[in-house]
Design a protein around this motif. Structure first.
Motif, PDB file in Angstrom:
ATOM      1  N   PHE A 136      46.020  42.173  47.088  1.00 40.06           N
ATOM      2  CA  PHE A 136      45.204  42.408  45.892  1.00 40.06           C
ATOM      3  C   PHE A 136      45.678  43.665  45.161  1.00 40.06           C
ATOM      4  O   PHE A 136      45.788  43.689  43.933  1.00 40.06           O
ATOM      5  N   LEU A 137      45.923  44.744  45.912  1.00 36.69           N
ATOM      6  CA  LEU A 137      46.387  45.991  45.310  1.00 36.69           C
ATOM      7  C   LEU A 137      47.736  45.803  44.622  1.00 36.69           C
ATOM      8  O   LEU A 137      47.994  46.359  43.546  1.00 36.69           O
ATOM      9  N   LYS A 138      48.575  44.991  45.234  1.00 26.64           N
ATOM     10  CA  LYS A 138      49.885  44.713  44.636  1.00 26.64           C
ATOM     11  C   LYS A 138      49.718  44.000  43.291  1.00 26.64           C
ATOM     12  O   LYS A 138      50.418  44.308  42.315  1.00 26.64           O
ATOM     13  N   ARG A 139      48.785  43.078  43.251  1.00 25.25           N
ATOM     14  CA  ARG A 139      48.543  42.352  42.003  1.00 25.25           C
ATOM     15  C   ARG A 139      47.991  43.294  40.919  1.00 25.25           C
ATOM     16  O   ARG A 139      48.334  43.172  39.734  1.00 25.25           O
ATOM     17  N   LEU A 140      47.126  44.242  41.328  1.00 24.16           N
ATOM     18  CA  LEU A 140      46.617  45.220  40.364  1.00 24.16           C
ATOM     19  C   LEU A 140      47.755  46.090  39.831  1.00 24.16           C
ATOM     20  O   LEU A 140      47.804  46.404  38.638  1.00 24.16           O
ATOM     21  N   ARG A 141      48.669  46.488  40.714  1.00 23.86           N
ATOM     22  CA  ARG A 141      49.822  47.300  40.270  1.00 23.86           C
ATOM     23  C   ARG A 141      50.656  46.552  39.233  1.00 23.86           C
ATOM     24  O   ARG A 141      51.263  47.160  38.357  1.00 23.86           O
ATOM     25  N   ASN A 142      50.651  45.227  39.360  1.00 22.64           N
ATOM     26  CA  ASN A 142      51.411  44.399  38.414  1.00 22.64           C
ATOM     27  C   ASN A 142      50.626  44.116  37.132  1.00 22.64           C
ATOM     28  O   ASN A 142      51.071  43.333  36.285  1.00 22.64           O
ATOM     29  N   GLY A 143      49.445  44.732  37.014  1.00 32.31           N
ATOM     30  CA  GLY A 143      48.664  44.580  35.785  1.00 32.31           C
ATOM     31  C   GLY A 143      47.682  43.435  35.782  1.00 32.31           C
ATOM     32  O   GLY A 143      47.031  43.171  34.772  1.00 32.31           O
ATOM     33  N   GLU A 144      47.530  42.728  36.905  1.00 35.47           N
ATOM     34  CA  GLU A 144      46.594  41.603  36.965  1.00 35.47           C
ATOM     35  C   GLU A 144      45.164  42.088  37.145  1.00 35.47           C
ATOM     36  O   GLU A 144      44.913  43.203  37.612  1.00 35.47           O
ATOM     37  N   LYS A 145      44.212  41.218  36.818  1.00 33.52           N
ATOM     38  CA  LYS A 145      42.811  41.412  37.150  1.00 33.52           C
ATOM     39  C   LYS A 145      42.381  40.303  38.099  1.00 33.52           C
ATOM     40  O   LYS A 145      42.929  39.191  38.046  1.00 33.52           O
ATOM     41  N   LEU A 146      41.435  40.586  38.970  1.00 37.35           N
ATOM     42  CA  LEU A 146      40.946  39.605  39.935  1.00 37.35           C
ATOM     43  C   LEU A 146      39.566  39.135  39.502  1.00 37.35           C
ATOM     44  O   LEU A 146      38.709  39.946  39.154  1.00 37.35           O
ATOM     45  N   HIS A 147      39.340  37.834  39.536  1.00 37.92           N
ATOM     46  CA  HIS A 147      38.086  37.263  39.051  1.00 37.92           C
ATOM     47  C   HIS A 147      37.450  36.380  40.115  1.00 37.92           C
ATOM     48  O   HIS A 147      37.884  35.255  40.345  1.00 37.92           O
ATOM     49  N   GLY A 148      36.425  36.904  40.798  1.00 42.27           N
ATOM     50  CA  GLY A 148      35.626  36.093  41.717  1.00 42.27           C
ATOM     51  C   GLY A 148      36.393  35.505  42.888  1.00 42.27           C
ATOM     52  O   GLY A 148      36.134  34.365  43.280  1.00 42.27           O
ATOM     53  N   ILE A 149      37.301  36.256  43.481  1.00 44.82           N
ATOM     54  CA  ILE A 149      38.068  35.769  44.625  1.00 44.82           C
ATOM     55  C   ILE A 149      37.227  35.883  45.895  1.00 44.82           C
ATOM     56  O   ILE A 149      36.636  36.929  46.161  1.00 44.82           O
ATOM     57  N   GLU A 150      37.159  34.817  46.681  1.00 42.36           N
ATOM     58  CA  GLU A 150      36.385  34.830  47.919  1.00 42.36           C
ATOM     59  C   GLU A 150      37.275  35.200  49.099  1.00 42.36           C
ATOM     60  O   GLU A 150      38.387  34.694  49.239  1.00 42.36           O
ATOM     61  N   THR A 151      36.763  36.112  49.925  1.00 48.05           N
ATOM     62  CA  THR A 151      37.468  36.514  51.141  1.00 48.05           C
ATOM     63  C   THR A 151      36.420  37.013  52.132  1.00 48.05           C
ATOM     64  O   THR A 151      35.219  36.768  51.932  1.00 48.05           O
ATOM     65  N   GLN A 152      36.841  37.705  53.184  1.00 45.82           N
ATOM     66  CA  GLN A 152      35.905  38.222  54.179  1.00 45.82           C
ATOM     67  C   GLN A 152      36.124  39.713  54.398  1.00 45.82           C
ATOM     68  O   GLN A 152      37.263  40.191  54.372  1.00 45.82           O
ATOM     69  N   HIS A 153      35.013  40.443  54.590  1.00 46.58           N
ATOM     70  CA  HIS A 153      35.038  41.859  54.902  1.00 46.58           C
ATOM     71  C   HIS A 153      34.239  42.094  56.186  1.00 46.58           C
ATOM     72  O   HIS A 153      33.452  41.230  56.602  1.00 46.58           O
TER      73      HIS A 153
END
Length: 410
Positions: A136-153
């Motif tokens: 996710f951080l890599k995608r942000l570095r590339n200028g992307e935004k994340l929208h409603g991605i499901e995962t686990q914490h």
């Protein structure tokens, strides 16, 4: 950036009013009036520039600093209040993923206090799979935004939570990546409820199929041994068929649980409706069925759309007590050519009010009762297709159900 500058300009203007600097206010109002027709971004930047000039020319340095400092403090306080009262977790991380901001919502959801996680790496503190957050951080570095991605914490106590994430990168004026903002909602309870309902649904359907197969077998034997009771056996067999159809409908409803764009597809509506009408003519030879459909009529809809039309068409025949049931189907395209409306009219007794509410109500309530799941399924399919349904009196004297769908743009 324009929104932030806009807010700062508005705050500065209010402070000037509070402190009685009417001369400076009037100068800014003249700038606003002279630029009122300009692009919003240009207007905001011009006002901010004029603000600084007015403050510098008309107010002494110390007071200028006080006004600017007070404005920034107010904006920060407003932002902090929003962040801290939000019912979701809000995290700000630096370019290496270290946690810089951890709001009260994050503490409520994950159990960690701010002092326990500050500057620690987000992927290692929370993620069940750290490599996922690294991606996710890599995608942000590339200028992307994340929208409603499901995962686990992971909660502080070790419990695994299902979460949905939104995120955006943070950049300097020189467009250098400095980190990201994450908004995280806990969807564990609805996810578990959805999974339990899906399991229960599958188990019930499996048991219903098995039991009905056994009952069908015994009914066939009874029909052979007691031919004089065939009418009673036929009624029982019809009721069993209704239960099977109810089970199939429940399966289709389960498919609608996840309202994903991927479930919507391109459907050639003309072909679909002609196939459905041919089936209806074969099954209802006493009915008069007409249509006015173009050769090509393409819409974007949920893949279960055929079931929605089946339910409306079957309803127009099955509940029609006319000597000659009539059904007329036609389609129209709106002036913008962005939507298609399919109207299904009949000469029957009309849909009862309770059934109309199932089709057209904007909300779902346990007080709304329908004789079956078919109309509920129709409504959910159309809603999942980003469409709408209206019900009104038809020219044939019965009911007209109109379904509005998105047209495919070529």
């Amino acid at each position: 950036m324009v929104d932030h500058t806009d807010q700062l300009v508005g705050t500065l203007f209010r402070i000037l009013s509070e402190k009685g600097h009417t001369e400076a206010q009037q100068a800014l109002l003249r700038t606003y009036e002279s630029q009122a027709t300009a692009d919003r971004k240009d207007l905001t930047e011009e006002l901010f520039s004029e603000f600084i000039t007015v403050l510098h020319e008309r107010i002494d340095t110390q007071l200028e600093v006080d006004i600017l400092t007070t404005s920034v403090e107010r904006l920060l306080n407003r932002f902090a209040a929003v962040v801290e009262t939000a019912p979701v977790a809000i995290l700000v991380v630096n370019d290496d993923g270290g946690i810089q901001v951890w709001n009260d919502g994050a503490e409520r959801i994950f159990g960690w206090q701010d002092t326990e996680v500050r500057r620690r790496p987000y992927p290692r503190v929370l993620s069940e799979q750290p490599e996922t957050i690294e991606e996710f951080l890599k995608r942000l570095r590339n200028g992307e935004k994340l929208h409603g991605i499901e995962t686990q914490h992971t909660h502080k106590n070790g419990a695994v939570l299902d979460v949905r994430i939104w995120a955006a990168p943070i950049h300097t004026r020189e467009d250098a990546f400095t980190g990201g903002v994450f908004v995280i909602s806990d969807i564990t309870e609805p996810k578990q409820r959805e999974q339990r309902l899906a399991v229960l649904n599958r188990v019930l359907r499996h048991n219903i199929r098995n039991d009905i197969n056994i009952i069908h077998g015994h009914l066939e034997m009874l029909a052979e041994e007691h031919p004089e009771e065939n009418e009673h056996i036929r009624i029982m067999d019809d009721r069993l068929s209704n239960i099977v159809e109810l089970s199939r409908t429940a399966r289709n409803i389960e498919q609608l649980q996840d309202d994903e764009e991927t479930d919507r597809t391109t459907i050639e509506l003309g072909v679909l409706l002609r196939e459905r009408l041919n089936r209806l003519r074969a099954e209802s030879r006493d009915a008069h069925i007409s249509s006015d459909l173009p050769d090509s009529l393409t819409v974007i809809a949920h893949e279960l759309l055929p079931y929605a039309f089946d339910n409306i068409l079957d309803n127009a025949i099955e509940h029609n007590d006319s000597e000659t049931p009539r059904v007329a189907v036609r389609s129209t395209v709106d002036d913008s050519r962005s939507h298609v409306v399919v109207s299904i009219a009949d000469n029957g007794p009309g849909i009862p009010q309770a059934e109309r509410e199932v089709l057209t109500s904007r909300t779902e309530t346990p007080l709304t009762h329908s004789s079956g799941l078919g109309l509920w399924l129709t409504r959910w399919i159309v809603r999942s297709s980003k469409g709408s349904i209206t019900v009104h009196e038809s020219e044939l004297g019965g009911t007209c159900v109109s379904i509005r769908l998105r047209a495919r743009s070529d």
